[in-house]
Design an enzyme around this catalytic site. Structure first.
Site, PDB file in Angstrom:
ATOM      1  N   TYR A  72      11.738  -0.311  -6.698  1.00  0.00           N
ATOM      2  CA  TYR A  72      11.583  -0.783  -8.077  1.00  0.00           C
ATOM      3  C   TYR A  72      12.400   0.009  -9.089  1.00  0.00           C
ATOM      4  O   TYR A  72      12.377  -0.317 -10.271  1.00  0.00           O
ATOM      5  CB  TYR A  72      10.094  -0.846  -8.431  1.00  0.00           C
ATOM      6  N   ALA A 131       9.300  -5.541   2.234  1.00  0.00           N
ATOM      7  CA  ALA A 131       8.263  -4.530   1.984  1.00  0.00           C
ATOM      8  C   ALA A 131       8.202  -4.222   0.481  1.00  0.00           C
ATOM      9  O   ALA A 131       9.234  -4.108  -0.176  1.00  0.00           O
ATOM     10  CB  ALA A 131       8.556  -3.261   2.766  1.00  0.00           C
ATOM     11  N   LYS A 132       6.986  -4.094  -0.029  1.00  0.00           N
ATOM     12  CA  LYS A 132       6.803  -3.804  -1.459  1.00  0.00           C
ATOM     13  C   LYS A 132       6.679  -2.286  -1.600  1.00  0.00           C
ATOM     14  O   LYS A 132       5.580  -1.728  -1.603  1.00  0.00           O
ATOM     15  CB  LYS A 132       5.565  -4.527  -1.987  1.00  0.00           C
ATOM     16  N   MET A 133       7.824  -1.626  -1.727  1.00  0.00           N
ATOM     17  CA  MET A 133       7.901  -0.175  -1.739  1.00  0.00           C
ATOM     18  C   MET A 133       8.201   0.343  -3.147  1.00  0.00           C
ATOM     19  O   MET A 133       8.987  -0.252  -3.890  1.00  0.00           O
ATOM     20  CB  MET A 133       8.989   0.300  -0.780  1.00  0.00           C
TER      21      MET A 133
END
Length: 296
Positions: free
Chosen positions: A159, A153-155
């Site tokens: 980052y 998942a690009k959460m």
């Protein structure tokens, strides 16, 4: 860098509004806990018109990130693509970087939200690293354990790990970091996947400890068209240090060559590498100079 000015328009919950006039609640889980999903997408000025590259794939991944992490996603992807093209028109953008963000309603508890919001913005942004080959170091920071989060998942919160690794590398005089997974194998850069050339073949870390990049998938598709063998496997630091060449790929970085890893210099000329061939093929694809997508 100024990402917006007094005339910049963003898309916010069904409306186009001035960026300077947009507001958000300060009691949201997204701001306090990094509980949000986002995408990075590029639009290119082609010989026909401005084209958003892999728009559907990016918005489908945005929805999947939300589904995996319990964030409501109640928007039609076709409509979001149409709205994104309109956003580019309103901002007079031909070549642009596009950032959709799904963020949560006000809630200070550690519970999944019942409602969410969506914002899409865009700005002019050249290749993240430009055209130079990179000096890269193995980072002391590892990628998160996939048992602790949904690694695919690009959460937003994920980052923080990327910022720490990239900042550490730059403080040491490198251009970028390369992170290992929890078992000590090569994983990825803070904002890009890696491919490694050795003896005429390409190697890339297998899925499981990395973000399944859309550009990564595109490179693998191009390799099939160009008859370049790609092997997905666990890759050791020693294998990387003894490779012929390597490159990063991602929406922001596109395809960029690596000159050194730590104190190891890749001796072959970049222009003679498989990575350079794929760099040219990728640029032709996004600009529609060669329509590989008919094949892939």
């Amino acid at each position: 860098m100024n990402y917006y000015n007094s005339n910049t328009v963003i898309y916010l919950d069904g409306e186009f509004v001035k960026a300077r006039e947009a507001k958000t609640d300060l009691y949201g889980q997204s701001l306090h806990y990094g509980y949000a999903a986002f995408e990075g997408i590029r639009a290119y000025k082609t010989h026909n018109a401005t084209r958003i590259f892999k728009a559907r794939e990016h918005f489908e991944r945005l929805k999947r990130s939300c589904d995996l992490t319990g964030i409501p996603f109640n928007w039609d992807i076709n409509d979001l693509i149409v709205k994104t093209y309109r956003l580019l028109e309103l901002n007079n953008l031909k070549d642009a970087y596009i950032r959709p963000l799904v963020f949560c309603e006000p809630n200070m508890s550690l519970t999944t939200p019942k409602a969410s919001n969506i914002m899409i913005c865009a700005w002019e942004w050249g290749s993240y690293f430009g055209d130079k080959q990179l000096k890269v170091c193995i980072s002391p920071y590892e990628r998160p354990n996939p048992k602790s989060i949904h690694i695919e998942a690009k959460m937003s919160g994920h980052y923080v790990n990327a910022i720490l690794a990239s900042g550490d590398a730059k403080n040491k005089g490198f251009d970028e970091a390369l992170l290992l997974d929890v078992k000590g194998f090569i994983a990825e850069a803070p904002s890009a996947n890696i491919f490694i050339e050795k003896n005429g073949k390409l190697y890339t870390p297998a899925l499981g400890n990395i973000l399944p990049g859309i550009t990564r998938a595109t490179i693998i598709e191009l390799c099939k068209v160009l008859d370049i063998e790609v092997i997905e496997k666990q890759i050791s630091i020693d294998f990387l240090h003894n490779a012929d060449s390597a490159f990063f790929c991602g929406t922001a970085v596109e395809v960029v060559g690596i000159h050194t890893i730590d104190d190891v210099v890749y001796r072959p000329r970049w222009r003679d590498s498989i990575g350079a061939t794929l760099q040219r093929a990728y640029k032709n694809l996004v600009l529609e100079k060669v329509n590989y997508e008919v094949i892939i």
